[in-house]
Write an enzyme that holds these catalytic residues in place. Structure first.
Site, short mmCIF file in Angstrom:
data_model
loop_
_atom_site.label_atom_id
_atom_site.label_comp_id
_atom_site.label_asym_id
_atom_site.label_seq_id
_atom_site.Cartn_x
_atom_site.Cartn_y
_atom_site.Cartn_z
N GLY A 52 -0.66 10.57 20.26
CA GLY A 52 -0.57 10.06 19.01
C GLY A 52 0.59 10.47 18.10
O GLY A 52 0.96 11.73 18.25
N CYS A 53 1.02 9.87 17.14
CA CYS A 53 2.18 10.21 16.57
C CYS A 53 1.75 11.34 15.51
O CYS A 53 2.77 12.14 15.11
CB CYS A 53 2.80 8.94 15.63
SG CYS A 53 1.27 8.05 14.54
#
Lengths: 343, 343, 343, 343
Positions: free
Chosen positions: A145-146
């Site tokens: 995930g970012c």
């Protein structure tokens, strides 16, 4: 070597960014472009900036249309990549930009996503200790995930050096709305977001929380705790994460700086900025670079690390290409820039 | 009653906002408008939005030009208001939007500002317990800093209820650049800030840190600690502060919510939002309102409170007018809106 | 072939963009980096995004420091490049991103700039008919202004096809503030520009007006007239020019579209979008691409052409690199992307 | 006097702005709030900034629910207000913020909207000559479109003075996306709009074109022609219209300025700025003010007038309240500010 790559979910932001990067990757031959409801339309309708692919027609996302490629990059809604990947041969490199295969703990998945766990794939954060070995030759990779990418890289040197121990970590991360995808939702309208900042997913409920804890554990923390708050701010791209943790033992500014400098010394994409310079998302936009800075707040007894990256590049599609390079045995930097488009 | 008010520093953002509010204050008669290097110019050159005052000429900031008013609002560079106020009669209400008279502790002032301490005035945050009594009839008032106002109000119910105790508070606050004033500095250029987020003053060095600690102490904390990081984001106005603190004793979501609701029940400007709604700066722009929401993160053992306000209104000039009303015995809401200009 | 290139004015936006592009140009070896008052500082202080050059020291801009290079790119304040270029050998390729050598008519220069005319150099807009021949092998090149590049390319097919004749052209162009440079001026502060649009240089007084007329003349117009209004809007980069001109003879939508399509058929950087799609600056940011669309407004008797480009790339530094390639006999696209960083 | 007012379409941007203004209108008592699919929800879910109405429940839009009010403000999708108004008594003041009753010419309506014409109501632009008389006592009023209001006011003095004659008018207007409403459409997502400018409705097809022509005719133009291009720019609110027209007879700058100054001398909301100052949308945000500036471009033979207003205030809901005041015999300025929220 040349590899042939398909992108499933080519009409969204992550898929578009993957294609933008692949278009300048010297070894990539871009094959099938697939999507859901947009199948049959021209790519130019969805990604007008990708002019070299303007005339391509979007195919429907299916194992059949994705067959015959060396690499398949999936930028699909959560919950859909597992079944699709199961239909692809084991020797095809499948890189999942979605969340489905990031978490090793089925209970954590169940708690935050509420659906059956699709299983765990090698985690595509090469900067984790020992992780490059696991990604070399891998044929299934879960792109992080970012937010976890940003916060994990910011804090990594503190954990590997023992200056922090993963207790009582607090992360507040400002992000642009491209991370929320292209589905039209009222709260993502331009008029709602311009000139405005807002928090969401507050209080430990954001789905990136278990992934953050998993990463802290991978870095040696025992039973880590993270308070994570994402903040939506008026910029299309970029994440700026402010990450703080209590010092685990007496230290000083010099030792802290040295730990961060040493940890990133050989990293191709992560840079500790000069003293006095603080990360700014503008400086990494469009690139795979991560800019980090750190300070010791002696009065508060905390180390504060700030990291900036482009959520669509290093935070998603750039991370995917970096992993692709490692999996295929290509130089890790191939096709990836470290220079942001600023101002 | 009508009062005659002068604004010193009328060409900057804080002075302009004070005038914007005073123009709709039913009891205000706007007298002298003064500034430094812009003396002699028309106000329209600096504040084109204040059309009713367009033809006014800016006078030089001096005790002589500020004489003969009931109220003097000072929006001046740090370090200049003390000497000027000393030349004004004791029965004139002087409201200082600058930092000079906020801190009670000369050592804290010295450490963070490096200049002689100008002394301490009644602190213009009416929402602090007992503070309205101190402001009623006061003739010298120090308007709080915009970040301390935001974070203090977010956390106030936790301290007064004993759910938090001021230990290990972490505040990360996104803000627009208007808070940095109008002096042209390269890092405040539009091209630098648009599409970008950046942290500054990291690691306990921002000048609002001692003020935050002072406020936590005023709320009952013993030896509080605060890790504070301001983040510049691309919006002209507004602050969104994410504030977290460890729970001081076992609690649950209902008790937390009740504490926050009760604390603000009688406040004219601070509102706890409905459950599920989180503050967004857009909703308070141009108003004196503060929107707050709170969550209990049981896994992290922390309470997270988020507050949004307009840094120029409730964060500076609106706070000044609110104090002015209290000092002069006017209804506290006079001339102040609680409705933001959204979207 | 490898060429060695110096950049004079490396600390500003145009100089920074030139370096960003040169860093990915396969034939460029980056030599001296010079500036005025910043000489002696590290480049990282000014261009934090150009990490590979972070350690470079900025030299003073002087003929001596610029000696020994094959190419010198000048991104200097107006009025300074002529004298400097005169000190450089004739066989050095000097590319001036400033205005000094764009205008052929000394009277026009005098009227709009008020200083002595430095003379005229080959005009760096390769898309003008016959212009590539003039740029091949050239050793002095004047890069066009960003607005003239945008509007000239938008209207070019109309003039070369005779559908418009350069009478009564109206151009209104929205632009971000990076085109105004990095000097800190109050009206360019982020707080002034965010959430706001404003016109400037209205009524025929903007310095790009004579250049626009010169270009229309180069395209065959006799005594052209242009009403030009630039509009500052809240985005760091990009120009969107709306350009309209009366039709010169009866025509229809199909003929208009054909003229625009044919004119750009062989252009490497200029693209007519699909019918129904209109240019958006986001789609060209960071690239050398120009997106164009055209419509015939029969009721108004006008053709409307809209073009989008990145003012720092195709509008300045990208245009410079494109000319550099032509002058040195390199493929015109070398080191230049046509893919914007979107969203 | 007190009037009781209902707002139909209270969950959108126009309805929200109407309520924002009515909340500070001293004579308004806010009655029914209605909407379509949101009926039954709390207003706070849709308009979190309107705290005094937070607890109100949204009713369904129907004649029954709108009965019993002195005033009904309609902010509904095009095509729906006519039938609804027909069910309301003739002595109720109905103000339609939508397009349905703006055009007097059924053929123009048919051409641009493609549906049956609902008929024409008194046009709510009080600044048109003689229009205030028509609005006094009116019980049906059509609020103008936001672009026509801006461009008409910019050009009005040129037509009434005969300096321009409505031939070959060109209008290019930058606008924020709030004018497009709150329905979630992909091209209105924040990620699409931030950092980007784009044209739409180009070539004479925008629905405001016939309204612009109607207004020019009302100002004395014979067979006017207008080339109109709207440009979407990254700000939530505001319109900046650049309007140019050929001079109809020899003139000079002084005469032009005098014409514009005289035309607006008695207008409560329209102001010609000081010489050298150009309108900026920031300065009128949240207010009912229109800022105008004008220049004569002698070389181009055109007058250029630029106007800025807030599309939701003077461009929609503020215009509605201004008309409401006139219709009810209240002072025209009641409840309306001329001071924007800047910066």
């Amino acid at each position: 070597m040349t590899f042939r790559v398909a992108v499933a979910g080519c009409t969204g932001y992550a898929g578009g960014e993957a294609l933008r990067l692949l278009l300048s990757h010297p070894d990539a031959e871009i094959g099938a472009l697939t999507a859901g409801s947009s199948a049959g339309s021209r790519l130019a309708e969805h990604q007008p900036h990708l002019r070299p692919l303007a005339g391509r027609t979007v195919a429907e996302t299916s194992a059949q249309n994705l067959a015959g490629h060396d690499v398949v990059i999936m930028a699909l809604p959560h919950g859909t990549s597992g079944a699709l990947a199961a239909e692809l041969p084991d020797d095809v490199l499948v890189i999942d930009c979605g969340a489905d295969h990031r978490l090793a703990d089925p209970a954590a998945w169940q708690q935050f996503y509420g659906s059956p766990h699709a299983g765990s794939w090698p985690y595509g954060l090469p900067e984790l200790p020992g992780q490059r070995d696991k990604l070399a030759g891998a044929r299934r990779i879960a792109v992080p995930g970012c937010y976890p990418t940003t916060a994990t890289l910011a804090l990594l040197p503190g954990l590997t050096s023992g200056l922090i121990d993963g207790r009582d970590v607090v992360v507040v991360a400002a992000s642009g709305p491209s991370g929320a995808g292209r589905a039209p939702k009222p709260h993502l309208l331009g008029a709602e977001l311009m000139g405005s900042a807002s928090a969401y997913g507050v209080g430990g409920v954001h789905r990136h929380v278990p992934e953050l804890r998993q990463n802290l554990t991978a870095l040696g923390a025992e039973d880590p705790s993270v308070s994570f708050t994402p903040v939506l701010v008026p910029m299309a791209r970029g994440i700026l994460a402010t990450c703080t943790a209590p010092v685990a033992r007496p230290t000083d500014a010099e030792e802290v700086r040295r730990a961060w400098r040493d940890a990133f010394a050989d990293e191709p994409f992560v840079e500790l900025l000069d003293e006095g310079a603080w990360p700014q998302t503008q400086h990494v936009i469009g690139s795979n670079a991560v800019h980090v800075q750190v300070a010791l707040d002696e009065a508060a007894g905390r180390i504060v690390a700030v990291a900036a990256l482009d959520n669509l590049t290093k935070g998603t599609a750039g991370g995917a290409v970096q992993c692709l390079n490692l999996a295929l045995g290509l130089p890790e930097r191939t096709g990836l820039s470290t220079i942001g488009v600023a101002p």
